[in-house]
Design an enzyme around this catalytic site. Structure first.
Site, PDB file in Angstrom:
ATOM      1  N   ASP A  62       0.813  -1.220   0.000  1.00 26.38           N
ATOM      2  CA  ASP A  62       0.000   0.000   0.000  1.00 26.38           C
ATOM      3  C   ASP A  62       0.847   1.272   0.000  1.00 26.38           C
ATOM      4  O   ASP A  62       0.460   2.293   0.577  1.00 26.38           O
ATOM      5  CB  ASP A  62      -0.975   0.013   1.201  1.00 26.38           C
ATOM      6  CG  ASP A  62      -1.815  -1.247   1.242  1.00 26.38           C
ATOM      7  OD1 ASP A  62      -2.176  -1.743   0.153  1.00 26.38           O
ATOM      8  OD2 ASP A  62      -2.088  -1.747   2.345  1.00 26.38           O
ATOM      9  N   HIS A  98      -4.692  -1.892  -5.692  1.00 23.17           N
ATOM     10  CA  HIS A  98      -3.953  -0.726  -6.177  1.00 23.17           C
ATOM     11  C   HIS A  98      -4.947   0.361  -6.562  1.00 23.17           C
ATOM     12  O   HIS A  98      -5.761   0.176  -7.467  1.00 23.17           O
ATOM     13  CB  HIS A  98      -3.069  -1.112  -7.374  1.00 23.17           C
ATOM     14  CG  HIS A  98      -2.007  -2.106  -7.011  1.00 23.17           C
ATOM     15  ND1 HIS A  98      -1.124  -2.626  -7.913  1.00 23.17           N
ATOM     16  CD2 HIS A  98      -1.679  -2.665  -5.818  1.00 23.17           C
ATOM     17  CE1 HIS A  98      -0.299  -3.455  -7.289  1.00 23.17           C
ATOM     18  NE2 HIS A  98      -0.645  -3.507  -6.022  1.00 23.17           N
ATOM     19  N   THR A 104       3.295 -12.798   2.543  1.00 24.59           N
ATOM     20  CA  THR A 104       2.397 -13.434   1.595  1.00 24.59           C
ATOM     21  C   THR A 104       3.155 -14.593   0.948  1.00 24.59           C
ATOM     22  O   THR A 104       4.293 -14.884   1.341  1.00 24.59           O
ATOM     23  CB  THR A 104       1.832 -12.407   0.582  1.00 24.59           C
ATOM     24  OG1 THR A 104       0.830 -13.066  -0.202  1.00 24.59           O
ATOM     25  CG2 THR A 104       2.905 -11.826  -0.318  1.00 24.59           C
TER      26      THR A 104
HETATM   27  P1  GDP Z   1      -0.727   0.249  -3.545  1.00 20.00           P
HETATM   28  O1  GDP Z   1      -1.340  -1.028  -3.087  1.00 20.00           O
HETATM   29  O2  GDP Z   1       0.739   0.303  -3.270  1.00 20.00           O
HETATM   30  O3  GDP Z   1      -1.062   0.600  -4.963  1.00 20.00           O
HETATM   31  O4  GDP Z   1      -1.369   1.395  -2.626  1.00 20.00           O
HETATM   32  P2  GDP Z   1      -2.928   1.545  -2.238  1.00 20.00           P
HETATM   33  O5  GDP Z   1      -3.662   2.021  -3.431  1.00 20.00           O
HETATM   34  O6  GDP Z   1      -3.436   0.320  -1.566  1.00 20.00           O
HETATM   35  O7  GDP Z   1      -2.843   2.653  -1.109  1.00 20.00           O
HETATM   36  C1  GDP Z   1      -2.302   3.907  -1.347  1.00 20.00           C
HETATM   37  C2  GDP Z   1      -3.392   4.969  -1.073  1.00 20.00           C
HETATM   38  O8  GDP Z   1      -2.786   6.238  -0.978  1.00 20.00           O
HETATM   39  C3  GDP Z   1      -4.414   5.090  -2.179  1.00 20.00           C
HETATM   40  O9  GDP Z   1      -5.658   5.417  -1.602  1.00 20.00           O
HETATM   41  C4  GDP Z   1      -3.893   6.245  -3.034  1.00 20.00           C
HETATM   42  O10 GDP Z   1      -4.925   6.925  -3.733  1.00 20.00           O
HETATM   43  C5  GDP Z   1      -3.306   7.113  -1.975  1.00 20.00           C
HETATM   44  N1  GDP Z   1      -2.136   7.912  -2.374  1.00 20.00           N
HETATM   45  C6  GDP Z   1      -1.133   7.611  -3.228  1.00 20.00           C
HETATM   46  N2  GDP Z   1      -0.192   8.565  -3.206  1.00 20.00           N
HETATM   47  C7  GDP Z   1      -0.611   9.497  -2.324  1.00 20.00           C
HETATM   48  C8  GDP Z   1      -0.050  10.721  -1.832  1.00 20.00           C
HETATM   49  O11 GDP Z   1       1.036  11.130  -2.208  1.00 20.00           O
HETATM   50  N3  GDP Z   1      -0.786  11.407  -0.915  1.00 20.00           N
HETATM   51  C9  GDP Z   1      -1.986  10.974  -0.443  1.00 20.00           C
HETATM   52  N4  GDP Z   1      -2.598  11.699   0.463  1.00 20.00           N
HETATM   53  N5  GDP Z   1      -2.534   9.827  -0.884  1.00 20.00           N
HETATM   54  C10 GDP Z   1      -1.860   9.108  -1.795  1.00 20.00           C
HETATM   55  P1  IMO Z   2      -0.805  -4.236  -2.227  1.00 17.49           P
HETATM   56  O1  IMO Z   2      -0.389  -4.765  -3.576  1.00 17.49           O
HETATM   57  C1  IMO Z   2      -0.991  -4.740   2.132  1.00 17.49           C
HETATM   58  C2  IMO Z   2      -0.724  -8.852   3.637  1.00 17.49           C
HETATM   59  C3  IMO Z   2      -2.008  -9.284   4.327  1.00 17.49           C
HETATM   60  C4  IMO Z   2      -1.443 -10.259   5.338  1.00 17.49           C
HETATM   61  C5  IMO Z   2      -0.313 -10.944   4.588  1.00 17.49           C
HETATM   62  C6  IMO Z   2      -0.681 -12.272   3.955  1.00 17.49           C
HETATM   63  O2  IMO Z   2      -2.135  -3.588  -2.219  1.00 17.49           O
HETATM   64  O3  IMO Z   2       0.276  -3.442  -1.600  1.00 17.49           O
HETATM   65  P2  IMO Z   2      -2.281 -12.984   1.947  1.00 17.49           P
HETATM   66  O4  IMO Z   2      -3.742 -12.756   1.746  1.00 17.49           O
HETATM   67  O5  IMO Z   2      -1.420 -12.406   0.875  1.00 17.49           O
HETATM   68  O6  IMO Z   2      -1.949 -14.407   2.242  1.00 17.49           O
HETATM   69  O7  IMO Z   2      -1.947 -12.168   3.308  1.00 17.49           O
HETATM   70  O8  IMO Z   2       0.054 -10.036   3.542  1.00 17.49           O
HETATM   71  N1  IMO Z   2      -0.897  -8.323   2.264  1.00 17.49           N
HETATM   72  C7  IMO Z   2      -0.951  -7.025   1.969  1.00 17.49           C
HETATM   73  N2  IMO Z   2      -0.931  -5.934   2.756  1.00 17.49           N
HETATM   74  N3  IMO Z   2      -1.049  -4.590   0.785  1.00 17.49           N
HETATM   75  C8  IMO Z   2      -1.040  -5.685  -0.019  1.00 17.49           C
HETATM   76  O9  IMO Z   2      -1.003  -5.600  -1.358  1.00 17.49           O
HETATM   77  C9  IMO Z   2      -1.017  -6.967   0.558  1.00 17.49           C
HETATM   78  N4  IMO Z   2      -1.016  -8.213   0.066  1.00 17.49           N
HETATM   79  C10 IMO Z   2      -0.936  -9.032   1.114  1.00 17.49           C
HETATM   80  O10 IMO Z   2      -2.652  -8.197   4.934  1.00 17.49           O
HETATM   81  O11 IMO Z   2      -0.878  -9.567   6.428  1.00 17.49           O
HETATM   82 MG    MG Z   3      -2.830  -1.703  -1.787  1.00 14.16          MG
END
Ligand code: GDP
Ligand code: IMO
Ligand code: MG
Length: 456
Positions: free
Chosen positions: A18, A46, A261
């Site tokens: 994330d 994502h 994971t």
């Molecule tokens: P990913 O799994 O690595 O793609 O990340 P996620 O989408 O799960 O979580 C990142 C969150 O932060 C999302 O809700 C994005 O829209 C948000 N985000 C990304 N970059 C920024 C930033 O620079 N500032 C803020 N406030 N939010 C951001």
């Molecule tokens: P993105 O791509 C955050 C974490 C789960 C759990 C551990 C194992 O959005 O960054 P699983 O279901 O994979 O067997 O869970 O890994 N986990 C993540 N946490 N972002 C992710 O993906 C994750 N993918 C798996 O929360 O702790």
């Molecule tokens: Mg994510």
């Protein structure tokens, strides 16, 4: 062999997921022709914000939101066929084209409903037994069946690949063997097979074969040999961007085991998960949020279980894209990030969510771990059991009060924010080339490669 100079690149998370990989991939997509997922499954979430539209992608590469790109779900991904069909439908309903621009490896392994049941049954069992000798509790998985699907891949004889969905006979033959074995395994995990509430439905091979052959038919136009596809594209002069899912500290080999994971989510998973040799990757972008978060169980040395943690969670909207769970929040752990930078071979860092830190008088950054005996190390230990003795050694940096969302250049940032970034560059010996100050594409500051001090 010397490293090739290539146009291909990778985006990988340097923490526990994330970090904003979706946003950075979306931003970089303009410069590449093919966007490739090589690991994980629907555990990933994502988020990409395009104007006022927010998209949550789980299995489909973030490049799908840009026109004219080829998006590849590589052989290293575990695909839930019904989930990817749902995702395709959802995108089409919002006017996003999904057709020949989406290719799915015929060798990607399939997540079946029984994998999700197994994932849940094991998590429930571990939660019940938490605290008993040698049991650290459940992992806190996304319950998307990821671990059991990868386990079947390694076990071989009980695995189903995307290509198998295209031949109902083969599929049913495989399911015949799998189903009776799987029901016994589910019962051993404490699940009850039946038709009542909270019971696992009996697994009937012919029913499952019909259901998943139908999903296979719908996905047929997308299923192909993506290894040849990628090599053909690269030979034709087209460039590839690999989109990591999950993150380095969740890597099955290099993360905080067993709270990880089940795939190689560092860049080390790219060759096996796509069929493209590692030496083809010319540039690795490590994505790092300006603080730390993690979802689920496991060690988190800089975790803040207080009002500061709550404040970061609220400002950063730190709730899971996939499961909606509140993310655990803490100060930036540079010991962890420097380790991930090393393992992933990151050439540059993209620092995201810097805007979330506005308003703190001071910011702590973890530069070492103190052991129980008082000695200090700056080396990460990717083992949950051994990490429990660590407490953080912090360097305290001055904070800033101004909001950052309207900054366009790194030099527009308050001096304290610039110092924060320079500290990260020096500690990790890696330049920060992208700084993100908001979820939108244009809320990104890009700077040329900077000279960095210190050794990795
Ligand atoms: P990913 O799994 O690595 O793609 O990340 P996620 O989408 O799960 O979580 C990142 C969150 O932060 C999302 O809700 C994005 O829209 C948000 N985000 C990304 N970059 C920024 C930033 O620079 N500032 C803020 N406030 N939010 C951001
Ligand atoms: P993105 O791509 C955050 C974490 C789960 C759990 C551990 C194992 O959005 O960054 P699983 O279901 O994979 O067997 O869970 O890994 N986990 C993540 N946490 N972002 C992710 O993906 C994750 N993918 C798996 O929360 O702790
Ligand atoms: Mg994510």
């Amino acid at each position: 062999m010397p490293q090739l100079s290539t146009p291909h690149a990778a985006v990988v998370g340097l923490q526990w997921g994330d970090e904003g990989k979706g946003k950075i991939v979306d931003l970089l997509t303009a410069r590449y022709d093919c966007i490739v997922r090589y690991n994980g499954g629907a555990n990933a979430g994502h988020t990409v914000q395009v104007g006022t539209e927010r998209y949550a992608l789980h299995l489909i590469p973030s490049g799908i939101l840009s026109k004219g790109k080829i998006n590849v779900v590589g052989n290293g991904v575990v695909v839930d066929p019904e989930k990817i069909l749902e995702e395709i439908d959802g995108l089409r309903k919002r006017g996003v084209e999904v057709g020949s621009n989406l290719r799915i490896s015929d060798r990607a392994h399939v997540v079946m409903p029984y994998h999700k049941d197994q994932d849940a049954a094991l998590e429930d069992l571990l939660a019940k037994r938490a605290g008993t000798a040698g049991n650290g509790g459940s992992i806190g998985t996304t319950r998307r069946g990821i671990g059991p699907a990868y386990a079947d891949k390694i076990r071989r004889s009980t695995a189903i690949r995307m290509g198998d969905l295209l031949n109902r006979e083969v599929l049913e033959r495989k399911l015949d063997t799998i189903c009776s074995m799987r029901m016994a395994e589910l019962e051993a995990l404490g699940a009850t097979i039946g038709t009542g509430a909270n019971e696992v439905r009996p697994l009937v091979p012919s029913e499952l074969a019909t259901r998943f052959a139908a999903a296979g038919e719908k996905l047929r136009p997308h299923i192909t040999d993506t290894v040849y596809l990628l090599h053909d594209e690269m030979r034709a002069g087209r460039s590839v961007l690999f989109e990591g899912a999950n993150a380095c500290l969740l890597d099955i080999d290099h993360g905080t085991f067993p709270f990880v994971t089940s795939s190689n989510c560092s860049t080390l998973g790219i060759p096996s998960g796509s069929g493209v040799p590692g030496r083809q990757i010319g540039k690795v972008y490590g994505i790092m949020k300006a603080y730390s978060t993690r979802v689920g169980g496991g060690p988190f040395v800089t975790e803040l279980l207080d009002a500061t943690g709550d404040r970061i969670r609220k400002r950063g909207r730190e709730y899971g894209t996939t499961t909606g769970r509140a993310r655990r929040c803490g100060w930036l752990d540079l010991v962890a990030v420097r380790y991930s930078t090393m393992v992933c071979g990151a050439d540059a860092i993209a620092c995201t969510l810097l805007d979330v830190l506005s308003g703190f008088d001071e910011l702590n950054v973890c530069v070492g771990y103190r052991r129980a005996d008082g000695t200090i190390t700056d080396r990460f230990v990717p083992d949950a059991e051994r990490m429990t003795e660590f407490t953080p050694v912090y360097e305290t940096l001055p904070g800033w009060s101004r909001e950052l969302t309207d900054c366009h250049e790194r030099s527009d940032l308050p001096i304290e924010a610039q110092q924060y970034l320079t500290f990260i560059e020096q500690y990790t010996a890696t330049p920060i080339e992208l700084v993100s100050v908001g979820p939108e594409r244009n809320q990104t500051l890009e700077s040329a490669c900077r000279a960095t001090a210190g050794a990795r």
